[in-house]
Design an enzyme around this catalytic site. Structure first.
Site, PDB file in Angstrom:
ATOM      1  N   TYR A 155       0.834  -1.210   0.000  1.00 25.96           N
ATOM      2  CA  TYR A 155       0.000   0.000   0.000  1.00 25.96           C
ATOM      3  C   TYR A 155       0.876   1.270   0.000  1.00 25.96           C
ATOM      4  O   TYR A 155       0.618   2.217  -0.744  1.00 25.96           O
ATOM      5  CB  TYR A 155      -0.882  -0.060   1.243  1.00 25.96           C
ATOM      6  CG  TYR A 155      -1.956   0.981   1.369  1.00 25.96           C
ATOM      7  CD1 TYR A 155      -3.127   0.910   0.612  1.00 25.96           C
ATOM      8  CD2 TYR A 155      -1.834   2.021   2.288  1.00 25.96           C
ATOM      9  CE1 TYR A 155      -4.138   1.861   0.772  1.00 25.96           C
ATOM     10  CE2 TYR A 155      -2.837   2.970   2.448  1.00 25.96           C
ATOM     11  CZ  TYR A 155      -3.987   2.880   1.687  1.00 25.96           C
ATOM     12  OH  TYR A 155      -4.976   3.820   1.847  1.00 25.96           O
ATOM     13  N   ALA A 158       2.347   1.662  -3.464  1.00 24.14           N
ATOM     14  CA  ALA A 158       1.334   2.123  -4.431  1.00 24.14           C
ATOM     15  C   ALA A 158       1.033   3.601  -4.232  1.00 24.14           C
ATOM     16  O   ALA A 158       0.964   4.376  -5.200  1.00 24.14           O
ATOM     17  CB  ALA A 158       0.057   1.293  -4.285  1.00 24.14           C
TER      18      ALA A 158
HETATM   19  P1  NAP Z   1     -13.678   1.893   1.400  1.00 16.93           P
HETATM   20  O1  NAP Z   1     -14.701   2.300   2.417  1.00 16.93           O
HETATM   21  O2  NAP Z   1     -13.218   0.478   1.361  1.00 16.93           O
HETATM   22  O3  NAP Z   1     -14.227   2.350  -0.041  1.00 16.93           O
HETATM   23  C1  NAP Z   1     -13.504   2.072  -1.206  1.00 16.93           C
HETATM   24  C2  NAP Z   1     -14.484   1.783  -2.313  1.00 16.93           C
HETATM   25  O4  NAP Z   1     -13.701   1.490  -3.500  1.00 16.93           O
HETATM   26  C3  NAP Z   1     -15.345   0.544  -2.011  1.00 16.93           C
HETATM   27  O5  NAP Z   1     -16.691   0.760  -2.354  1.00 16.93           O
HETATM   28  C4  NAP Z   1     -14.698  -0.512  -2.891  1.00 16.93           C
HETATM   29  O6  NAP Z   1     -15.589  -1.536  -3.311  1.00 16.93           O
HETATM   30  C5  NAP Z   1     -14.248   0.321  -4.090  1.00 16.93           C
HETATM   31  N1  NAP Z   1     -13.284  -0.401  -4.900  1.00 16.93           N
HETATM   32  C6  NAP Z   1     -12.386  -1.346  -4.518  1.00 16.93           C
HETATM   33  N2  NAP Z   1     -11.742  -1.831  -5.591  1.00 16.93           N
HETATM   34  C7  NAP Z   1     -12.249  -1.204  -6.683  1.00 16.93           C
HETATM   35  C8  NAP Z   1     -12.015  -1.302  -8.068  1.00 16.93           C
HETATM   36  N3  NAP Z   1     -11.128  -2.166  -8.561  1.00 16.93           N
HETATM   37  N4  NAP Z   1     -12.717  -0.502  -8.906  1.00 16.93           N
HETATM   38  C9  NAP Z   1     -13.624   0.365  -8.421  1.00 16.93           C
HETATM   39  N5  NAP Z   1     -13.919   0.486  -7.115  1.00 16.93           N
HETATM   40  C10 NAP Z   1     -13.241  -0.286  -6.248  1.00 16.93           C
HETATM   41  O7  NAP Z   1     -12.350   2.749   1.572  1.00 16.93           O
HETATM   42  P2  NAP Z   1     -12.121   4.294   1.949  1.00 16.93           P
HETATM   43  O8  NAP Z   1     -11.548   4.324   3.293  1.00 16.93           O
HETATM   44  O9  NAP Z   1     -13.298   5.109   1.597  1.00 16.93           O
HETATM   45  O10 NAP Z   1     -10.902   4.607   0.928  1.00 16.93           O
HETATM   46  C11 NAP Z   1     -11.021   5.455  -0.199  1.00 16.93           C
HETATM   47  C12 NAP Z   1      -9.627   5.868  -0.634  1.00 16.93           C
HETATM   48  O11 NAP Z   1      -8.977   6.568   0.433  1.00 16.93           O
HETATM   49  C13 NAP Z   1      -8.711   4.685  -0.975  1.00 16.93           C
HETATM   50  O12 NAP Z   1      -7.884   5.024  -2.064  1.00 16.93           O
HETATM   51  C14 NAP Z   1      -7.872   4.529   0.280  1.00 16.93           C
HETATM   52  O13 NAP Z   1      -6.635   3.916   0.003  1.00 16.93           O
HETATM   53  C15 NAP Z   1      -7.710   5.983   0.683  1.00 16.93           C
HETATM   54  N6  NAP Z   1      -7.345   6.151   2.082  1.00 16.93           N
HETATM   55  C16 NAP Z   1      -8.175   5.762   3.098  1.00 16.93           C
HETATM   56  C17 NAP Z   1      -7.761   5.945   4.419  1.00 16.93           C
HETATM   57  C18 NAP Z   1      -8.625   5.557   5.588  1.00 16.93           C
HETATM   58  O14 NAP Z   1      -8.151   5.701   6.717  1.00 16.93           O
HETATM   59  N7  NAP Z   1      -9.865   5.108   5.406  1.00 16.93           N
HETATM   60  C19 NAP Z   1      -6.513   6.512   4.699  1.00 16.93           C
HETATM   61  C20 NAP Z   1      -5.693   6.885   3.633  1.00 16.93           C
HETATM   62  C21 NAP Z   1      -6.125   6.714   2.336  1.00 16.93           C
HETATM   63  P3  NAP Z   1     -15.529  -3.012  -2.633  1.00 16.93           P
HETATM   64  O15 NAP Z   1     -15.658  -2.858  -1.180  1.00 16.93           O
HETATM   65  O16 NAP Z   1     -16.664  -3.732  -3.255  1.00 16.93           O
HETATM   66  O17 NAP Z   1     -14.188  -3.597  -2.965  1.00 16.93           O
END
Ligand code: NAP
Length: 246
Positions: A155, A158
């Site tokens: 991660y 990436a």
């Molecule tokens: P999340 O709640 O898991 O939401 C991510 C969404 O992206 C989910 O609906 C997931 O669907 C979808 N997804 C996964 N693989 C995909 C694909 N191949 N094509 C299209 N959609 C896809 O995560 P989040 O916390 O909102 O994260 C959003 C972004 O913020 C990510 O890039 C994450 O790395 C970044 N981020 C999050 C945090 C944190 O603390 N939450 C911190 C730093 C960065 P499925 O569940 O069906 O796979």
């Protein structure tokens, strides 16, 4: 400062979590928004929940690792709206493991979904933005991509790559009226982090100077800034982390 009224925004992975909040905030600021997630049902449900007065939200499922799926997304959007002004590369996954135990599958899945996806989605949209001589690209990175993190070699790599991509696109496209910036969230309350369990969450929160996890809306506010007010800002990475710089 650019108005977001009637700008067309595509937000990947926006069925829930941070992506959904970003889509809602852009909509609230007057943009038309494409909700797009790998999960078809969630895409439709979220799009219909946000549609409100109607006509300003389009739900198009897309798997950002799959080139055909991206082509279908763009073809569907172009039937409703002729341009794409804002792209938010938000879709992402984690497959955590200490480095020595990390399998090649765990490595590759995270690189494909969090980094190569941005290459695949951004390329055709940049073509369109170049013709328009206008575009705002915001990549959702992570503080992990800047500082590293135990159990997240895939991660961190990436997200660091995504930051490199952000800075390079910023340089290559500045002369065409296109900006490219990144938001690096810290520890945000979504399904992704809830999966870690209460004990680990509490340990993280103890280290955050502001004493709380971030909210998806905290990230959305930074994206709206880059998409709207930040006309002379490009190649930047904004950490939104409650003061936790490690
Ligand atoms: P999340 O709640 O898991 O939401 C991510 C969404 O992206 C989910 O609906 C997931 O669907 C979808 N997804 C996964 N693989 C995909 C694909 N191949 N094509 C299209 N959609 C896809 O995560 P989040 O916390 O909102 O994260 C959003 C972004 O913020 C990510 O890039 C994450 O790395 C970044 N981020 C999050 C945090 C944190 O603390 N939450 C911190 C730093 C960065 P499925 O569940 O069906 O796979």
């Amino acid at each position: 400062m650019d108005s977001l009224v009637d700008k067309v925004a595509v937000v990947t992975g926006s069925g829930r979590g941070i992506g959904r909040s970003i889509a809602e905030a852009l909509l609230h600021a007057g943009a038309k928004v494409v909700i797009s997630d790998i999960n078809e049902e969630l895409t439709r449900q979220t799009a219909s929940e946000l549609n409100g007065s109607g006509g300003r939200v389009l739900g198009v499922p897309c798997n950002v690792t799959n080139t055909e799926s991206i082509e279908t997304l763009l073809a569907t959007v172009s039937k409703s709206w002729e341009r794409i002004d804002i792209l938010v590369n938000n879709a992402g996954i984690t497959r955590d493991s200490l480095f020595m135990r990390m399998s090649e599958d765990q490595w590759q899945a995270v690189i494909d979904t969090n980094l190569t996806s941005a290459f695949k989605v951004t390329k055709p949209i940049l073509k369109l933005m170049s013709k328009q001589r206008y575009g705002r690209i915001v990549n959702i990175a992570s503080t992990t991509g800047i500082h590293g993190n135990f159990g997240q070699a895939n991660y961190a790599s990436a997200k660091a790559g995504l930051i490199g991509l952000t800075k390079t696109i910023a340089l290559e496209y500045a002369s065409r009226g296109i900006t490219c910036n990144a938001v690096a969230p810290g520890f945000i309350d979504t399904q992704m982090t809830r999966a870690l369990g209460e004990e680990i969450i509490n340990k993280f929160v103890e280290r955050i100077p502001m004493g709380r996890m971030g909210l998806p809306d905290d990230i959305a506010a930074a994206v709206v800034f880059f998409a709207g007010q930040a006309a002379y800002v490009t190649g930047q990475v904004l950490e939104v982390n409650g003061g936790l710089y490690t």
